[in-house]
Design a protein around this motif. Structure first.
Motif, short mmCIF file in Angstrom:
data_model
loop_
_atom_site.label_atom_id
_atom_site.label_comp_id
_atom_site.label_asym_id
_atom_site.label_seq_id
_atom_site.Cartn_x
_atom_site.Cartn_y
_atom_site.Cartn_z
N GLU A 261 7.16 3.08 2.15
CA GLU A 261 6.62 1.98 2.84
C GLU A 261 6.09 2.47 3.83
OE1 GLU A 261 10.11 0.81 0.52
OE2 GLU A 261 9.85 2.10 1.81
N GLU A 262 6.19 3.50 4.66
CA GLU A 262 5.44 4.15 5.72
C GLU A 262 4.26 4.90 5.36
OE1 GLU A 262 8.83 5.40 8.89
OE2 GLU A 262 8.73 6.51 6.98
N HIS A 264 2.66 3.92 2.55
CA HIS A 264 1.91 2.96 1.97
C HIS A 264 0.98 2.34 3.17
CE1 HIS A 264 0.55 -0.53 -0.75
NE2 HIS A 264 0.74 -1.18 0.37
N GLU A 265 1.78 2.10 4.25
CA GLU A 265 0.85 1.56 5.36
C GLU A 265 -0.07 2.39 6.07
OE1 GLU A 265 4.07 0.67 8.51
OE2 GLU A 265 4.95 -1.06 6.95
N GLU A 266 0.06 3.85 5.91
CA GLU A 266 -0.76 4.84 6.37
C GLU A 266 -2.13 4.89 5.65
OE1 GLU A 266 -0.86 6.92 8.87
OE2 GLU A 266 1.18 6.56 9.89
N GLN A 268 -3.23 2.35 3.69
CA GLN A 268 -3.77 1.21 3.95
C GLN A 268 -4.57 1.37 5.00
OE1 GLN A 268 -1.09 -2.25 4.62
NE2 GLN A 268 -2.30 -3.62 3.17
N ALA A 269 -4.06 1.89 6.33
CA ALA A 269 -4.70 1.86 7.52
C ALA A 269 -6.06 2.76 7.18
CB ALA A 269 -3.82 2.27 8.63
N TYR A 362 7.05 6.51 -4.69
CA TYR A 362 6.17 5.51 -4.31
C TYR A 362 5.89 4.31 -5.30
CZ TYR A 362 1.59 3.37 -2.90
OH TYR A 362 0.60 2.61 -2.42
N ARG A 365 8.35 1.67 -5.62
CA ARG A 365 8.38 0.55 -4.74
C ARG A 365 6.88 0.04 -4.73
NH1 ARG A 365 7.65 -3.17 -2.11
NH2 ARG A 365 8.19 -3.56 -0.19
N PHE A 366 5.78 0.76 -5.07
CA PHE A 366 4.78 -0.08 -5.17
C PHE A 366 3.78 0.57 -6.39
CE2 PHE A 366 5.34 0.84 -0.86
CZ PHE A 366 5.31 -0.31 -0.15
N GLY A 369 0.28 -0.27 -6.29
CA GLY A 369 -0.33 0.11 -4.77
C GLY A 369 -1.54 0.85 -4.75
#
Length: 460
Positions: A261-262, A264-266, A268-269, A362, A365-366, A369
């Protein structure tokens, strides 16, 4: 299982298994195992080099080297090499076969002399570490739906030979196939079998006091015992072959782990910043044939054939990583442990992070993604998928294609992307040399299929 190092069924980074080699005579080429083909390819390269060296004109004046062969004079390495390949292939093959026999005999002798080191300990009772299977039918252990497990654990293993013997007994009891690497730094494995057998294997691993593993430490995918040819368990210097002493570059120096999750956020940013982002690198530390069929969007994928080349890649690109934030990923996480430790040892990056559990976790979870394409795996399946994207193409016609097969040329262990239409037309080799001459190049890096460039985002 991460590995390493050139694409063939047992996947390059596993040492040569001399027990399968035929020392009484060279087999027909098509009958050789991948490890035997690697052994023969090594002998062929050596024989070719020795033949060329024998043609050098040592009586010339000082200056550039020169070779004489078949009444001709050659003043460039490339010229004498081409002449030898075209004119003296039969001689090279005879020399290579003789060298192959000598090498196998030597390896067999060394194996015999080193056998006491493999373990001459008193018999050990493994019964406490092997699950009871009396209440389970052999059909449940050998037939029915199955899966493939991928796992690793870094920890101090004072007696890896003892654990190796236990693993062999455990996998034999459960009728599992696959590969397990052991070292004083831990264990790394991938095994396949029925759902019943693999569940019992997970229970046995979790119950062993040395590893302290949880169920989430095992990555699973659909498959079974048929995904591997046999079961190989061995003791090595490293549980993932990076070619660096674990006592010098330890997993304990690894980068900061990020949960899927972390991570994925990185990513995404990073993608949201687009061309404005110049201080973050999304680094794929796998091999080029893995990243070719699947990768994270906007990643840097080094053109390395095996993981032991990764340290050299880092050394040659220190300025690329200087003052950057690096997000690393690999198949299951194990290569990132050592790879991030090596990168951090150079003290050039601002921050180094790694995807915990690798792409496997990953995708759990995604599945839809930021990782697109297939995930390369080190067994007979070659790849598994969680989305329908095809990001690679047929090397011959350029149509979308991402299903690997071995090069059709004898003794070549490269993988090739050749679509069904091209294969029907006989285009089944990994490069023009293999296709036109029917012989593998002297070095894998000379295959045209390895002539790639690191995919570096424009803003990096």
């Amino acid at each position: 299982m991460a590995a390493d190092d050139a694409p063939c069924p047992e996947f390059m980074d596993w040492e040569l298994d001399t027990s399968t080699c035929n020392v009484n005579g060279l087999k027909e080429e098509k009958q050789l195992s991948a490890s035997q083909r690697r052994c023969y390819s090594f002998c062929r390269r050596k024989s070719f080099a020795a033949f060329v060296a024998s043609k050098r004109d040592d009586g010339q004046e000082e200056g550039s080297p020169r070779w004489r062969c078949c009444g001709q004079t050659f003043e460039e390495h490339s010229s004498i090499h081409k002449h030898t390949a075209r004119t003296h292939d039969a001689e090279i093959r005879q020399l290579a076969q003789a060298a192959y026999q000598r090498l196998l005999s030597q390896l067999e002798e060394e194996a015999e002399t080193q056998q006491p080191d493999e373990r001459e300990a008193e018999p050990v009772d493994f019964s406490a570490w092997i699950p009871e299977t009396g209440h389970i039918s052999q059909e449940q252990l050998q037939k029915g739906p199955g899966k493939v497990l991928l796992y690793y654990r870094y920890c101090l293993v004072e007696d890896p030979h003892l654990i190796s013997a236990w693993q062999k007994a455990l996998c034999e009891t459960l009728h599992l196939t696959g590969k397990v690497r052991l070292a004083t730094e831990g264990i790394n494995g991938t095994v396949g079998g029925t759902n019943t057998a693999t569940d019992l294997y997970i229970d046995a691993m979790r119950s062993h006091p040395l590893f302290r593993m949880e169920e989430e430490d095992f990555k699973t995918s659909d498959g079974g015992a048929e995904c591997f040819k046999d079961m190989k368990v061995g003791v090595y210097k490293e549980i993932v072959p990076m070619g660096m002493d674990p006592d010098v570059i330890s997993y304990q120096l690894a980068g900061v782990p990020l949960e899927p999750e972390e991570f994925h956020e990185e990513v995404q940013a990073l993608l949201a910043e687009g061309d404005w982002c110049s201080d973050t690198i999304l680094l794929d530390c796998r091999n080029f044939y893995e990243s070719k069929i699947g990768q994270f969007t906007q990643c840097l994928a080094p053109s390395i054939r095996k993981f032991s080349y990764f340290p050299d890649y880092v050394d040659q690109n220190l300025d690329l990583f200087r003052d950057k934030k690096v997000l690393m990923y690999c198949t299951g996480g194990i290569r990132c442990e050592r790879g991030s430790a090596y990168l951090r040892s150079k003290d050039v990056c601002k921050e180094v992070y790694q995807l915990k559990g690798g792409i496997h976790k990953y995708l759990e979870r995604f599945p839809d993604g930021f990782y697109r394409g297939k995930l390369f795996v080190f067994d007979e399946r070659y790849a598994i998928s969680s989305n329908s994207d095809v990001i690679s193409d047929c090397r011959y016609c350029g149509c979308p294609w991402d299903q690997y097969q071995l090069c059709s040329t004898a003794f070549c262990c490269q993988l090739v992307l050749s679509c069904p239409a091209c294969r029907r037309d006989g285009r089944t080799a990994c490069c023009p040399t293999c296709q036109t001459k029917g012989q593998a190049p002297l070095h894998r890096e000379e295959c045209e299929c390895t002539d790639g460039r690191p995919r570096i985002p424009q803003d990096v």
